[in-house]
Design a protein around this motif. Structure first.
Motif, mmCIF file in Angstrom:
data_model
loop_
_atom_site.group_PDB
_atom_site.id
_atom_site.type_symbol
_atom_site.label_atom_id
_atom_site.label_comp_id
_atom_site.label_asym_id
_atom_site.label_seq_id
_atom_site.Cartn_x
_atom_site.Cartn_y
_atom_site.Cartn_z
ATOM 1 N N GLU A 1 0.831 -1.209 0.000
ATOM 2 C CA GLU A 1 0.000 0.000 0.000
ATOM 3 C C GLU A 1 0.865 1.258 0.000
ATOM 4 O O GLU A 1 0.527 2.263 -0.642
ATOM 5 C CB GLU A 1 -0.928 -0.002 1.217
ATOM 6 C CG GLU A 1 -1.748 1.270 1.412
ATOM 7 C CD GLU A 1 -2.657 1.624 0.237
ATOM 8 O OE1 GLU A 1 -3.100 2.784 0.170
ATOM 9 O OE2 GLU A 1 -2.918 0.743 -0.621
ATOM 10 N N ASN A 2 1.978 1.215 0.699
ATOM 11 C CA ASN A 2 2.897 2.355 0.700
ATOM 12 C C ASN A 2 3.363 2.661 -0.723
ATOM 13 O O ASN A 2 3.323 3.811 -1.172
ATOM 14 C CB ASN A 2 4.097 2.040 1.595
ATOM 15 C CG ASN A 2 5.083 3.194 1.682
ATOM 16 O OD1 ASN A 2 4.758 4.279 2.157
ATOM 17 N ND2 ASN A 2 6.309 2.958 1.207
ATOM 18 N N PHE A 3 3.768 1.630 -1.453
ATOM 19 C CA PHE A 3 4.262 1.815 -2.815
ATOM 20 C C PHE A 3 3.140 2.264 -3.748
ATOM 21 O O PHE A 3 3.328 3.152 -4.587
ATOM 22 C CB PHE A 3 4.879 0.505 -3.315
ATOM 23 C CG PHE A 3 5.633 0.629 -4.606
ATOM 24 C CD1 PHE A 3 6.941 1.069 -4.615
ATOM 25 C CD2 PHE A 3 5.036 0.306 -5.814
ATOM 26 C CE1 PHE A 3 7.648 1.183 -5.811
ATOM 27 C CE2 PHE A 3 5.720 0.417 -7.013
ATOM 28 C CZ PHE A 3 7.043 0.863 -7.013
ATOM 29 N N ARG A 4 1.968 1.657 -3.601
ATOM 30 C CA ARG A 4 0.827 2.007 -4.468
ATOM 31 C C ARG A 4 0.464 3.482 -4.312
ATOM 32 O O ARG A 4 0.294 4.208 -5.309
ATOM 33 C CB ARG A 4 -0.383 1.128 -4.116
ATOM 34 C CG ARG A 4 -1.579 1.314 -5.058
ATOM 35 C CD ARG A 4 -2.877 0.872 -4.408
ATOM 36 N NE ARG A 4 -3.232 1.733 -3.282
ATOM 37 C CZ ARG A 4 -3.774 2.939 -3.390
ATOM 38 N NH1 ARG A 4 -4.018 3.453 -4.589
ATOM 39 N NH2 ARG A 4 -4.068 3.641 -2.309
ATOM 40 N N ALA A 5 0.349 3.944 -3.066
ATOM 41 C CA ALA A 5 -0.039 5.335 -2.817
ATOM 42 C C ALA A 5 1.041 6.326 -3.260
ATOM 43 O O ALA A 5 0.735 7.440 -3.679
ATOM 44 C CB ALA A 5 -0.348 5.527 -1.333
ATOM 45 N N LEU A 6 2.299 5.893 -3.198
ATOM 46 C CA LEU A 6 3.381 6.754 -3.680
ATOM 47 C C LEU A 6 3.390 6.826 -5.201
ATOM 48 O O LEU A 6 3.885 7.804 -5.779
ATOM 49 C CB LEU A 6 4.732 6.242 -3.166
ATOM 50 C CG LEU A 6 4.987 6.474 -1.658
ATOM 51 C CD1 LEU A 6 6.186 5.653 -1.196
ATOM 52 C CD2 LEU A 6 5.210 7.953 -1.360
ATOM 53 N N CYS A 7 2.833 5.805 -5.849
ATOM 54 C CA CYS A 7 2.686 5.843 -7.306
ATOM 55 C C CYS A 7 1.573 6.799 -7.726
ATOM 56 O O CYS A 7 1.685 7.505 -8.731
ATOM 57 C CB CYS A 7 2.397 4.441 -7.847
ATOM 58 S SG CYS A 7 3.818 3.346 -7.889
ATOM 59 N N THR A 8 0.501 6.839 -6.964
ATOM 60 C CA THR A 8 -0.633 7.704 -7.318
ATOM 61 C C THR A 8 -0.452 9.133 -6.810
ATOM 62 O O THR A 8 -1.037 10.074 -7.354
ATOM 63 C CB THR A 8 -1.945 7.155 -6.735
ATOM 64 O OG1 THR A 8 -1.881 7.195 -5.295
ATOM 65 C CG2 THR A 8 -2.190 5.715 -7.195
ATOM 66 N N GLY A 9 0.305 9.291 -5.718
ATOM 67 C CA GLY A 9 0.494 10.619 -5.124
ATOM 68 C C GLY A 9 -0.712 11.091 -4.351
ATOM 69 O O GLY A 9 -0.812 12.276 -3.993
ATOM 70 N N GLU A 10 -1.623 10.184 -4.038
ATOM 71 C CA GLU A 10 -2.899 10.546 -3.414
ATOM 72 C C GLU A 10 -2.777 11.075 -1.985
ATOM 73 O O GLU A 10 -3.719 11.684 -1.465
ATOM 74 C CB GLU A 10 -3.835 9.341 -3.425
ATOM 75 C CG GLU A 10 -3.352 8.170 -2.602
ATOM 76 C CD GLU A 10 -4.141 6.890 -2.854
ATOM 77 O OE1 GLU A 10 -4.707 6.349 -1.885
ATOM 78 O OE2 GLU A 10 -4.191 6.440 -4.017
ATOM 79 N N LYS A 11 -1.648 10.849 -1.336
ATOM 80 C CA LYS A 11 -1.491 11.274 0.061
ATOM 81 C C LYS A 11 -1.000 12.713 0.200
ATOM 82 O O LYS A 11 -0.891 13.225 1.320
ATOM 83 C CB LYS A 11 -0.536 10.330 0.790
ATOM 84 C CG LYS A 11 -0.992 8.874 0.822
ATOM 85 C CD LYS A 11 -2.284 8.692 1.586
ATOM 86 C CE LYS A 11 -2.690 7.229 1.653
ATOM 87 N NZ LYS A 11 -3.955 7.022 2.409
ATOM 88 N N GLY A 12 -0.695 13.351 -0.916
ATOM 89 C CA GLY A 12 -0.265 14.757 -0.861
ATOM 90 C C GLY A 12 1.129 14.919 -0.278
ATOM 91 O O GLY A 12 1.949 14.005 -0.300
#
Length: 297
Positions: free
Chosen positions: A144-155
């Protein structure tokens, strides 16, 4: 920051040398075990008759030893090796951690896992797309860490920088070894930040996935339980990283792009002759079932 890059690269190369120690220790222990048996053949056992139970134990051990001596040398060696391997596996002498389950890469794959992508440029020219599967059912937190860093969704993170791989580069590529990237703060191997904070723990709850083949995604940490955003993409088998770095995915397509990246790397501290940049990245939509339902009239 050249010094930070050199330090990061040297630390990963030092891990490679640990595989030699893991191979040498069991061999030395085995030699000592065999040597002790050879020396025991010339020793006269000293036994004191105390109790019947003790006599029975001595009789059993003596019989076992006599049977062992009646075997030829090759069979004796094979028996010693078998016993040693059992003991090494139980105690962790073989380099593993006692009780930790090993999961095969093929068993970790699933069509239901998320797929993410990197669009890569090499030397400012479009090189192609790498599509990766993330093993979210085996290492959900790391995936999940890698996935969200791919999308940039966490700002933006605590550093004030976007928690996003877009625009970052592979700052170290060592042919036949690893490609390293994911520094979202400094872009040189000295920084990075996870979606959970600066660092997060190693994920061994379900066991570990071995670095048994090329094209695996694995965490690049600064020590035990110090994972952030940096990652490795393996270019060959890297068993010295087992149980130190968490494998969380694999390349599904775009292996030719990975090999093109490898060509601009170097054995000298992994420095690249041309910039290898993630110009875009994100998550691919999951494939829907092609079967359509008929409408009832």
């Amino acid at each position: 920051d050249t010094n930070a890059l050199d330090t990061q690269y040297e630390s990963t190369m030092m891990m490679k040398s640990t595989i030699t120690m893991k191979q040498t220790l069991p061999v030395l222990a085995l030699l000592l075990f065999v040597l002790s048996i050879v020396l025991a053949q010339d020793a006269e056992p000293v036994m004191e008759e105390t109790t019947t139970r003790f006599d029975d134990v001595v009789s059993f051990v003596t019989g076992l030893y006599t049977s062992f001596r009646s075997l030829n040398t090759m069979v004796q060696f094979a028996a010693c090796l078998m016993v040693f391997n059992i003991l090494a596996g139980v105690t962790g002498l073989d380099g593993g951690k006692p009780g930790m389950k090993q999961m095969k890469v093929e068993e970790c794959r699933s069509k239901n896992h998320p797929r993410v992508f990197f669009d890569i440029s090499i030397g400012g020219k479009k090189a192609g797309r790498i599509v990766m599967e993330l093993f979210e059912t085996k290492v959900p937190m790391t995936a999940e860490n890698f996935r969200a860093l791919c999308t940039g969704e966490k700002g933006n993170g605590r550093s004030g920088k976007p928690r996003h791989y877009k625009g970052t580069k592979f700052f170290a590529i060592s042919p036949g070894y690893l490609a390293q990237g994911g520094d979202t703060t400094n872009n040189d191997g000295s920084g990075g930040e996870s979606i959970y904070g600066i660092k997060f723990e190693d994920e061994w709850t379900r066991g570990y996935i071995p670095h048994s083949e090329p094209y695996l995604l694995t965490s690049a940490n600064s020590g035990p339980n110090k994972n952030a955003s940096q990652f490795y993409l393996t270019l060959d088998k890297t068993p010295w990283l087992n149980e130190k770095n968490v494998v969380f995915g694999c390349v599904e397509s775009g292996k030719d792009v990975v090999r093109a990246m490898e060509k601009v790397g170097s054995k000298e501290e992994g420095k690249t002759s041309e910039d290898v940049v993630i110009v875009d990245c994100g998550e691919l939509p999951k494939k829907k079932n092609s079967k359509s339902k008929k409408k009832k009239n």
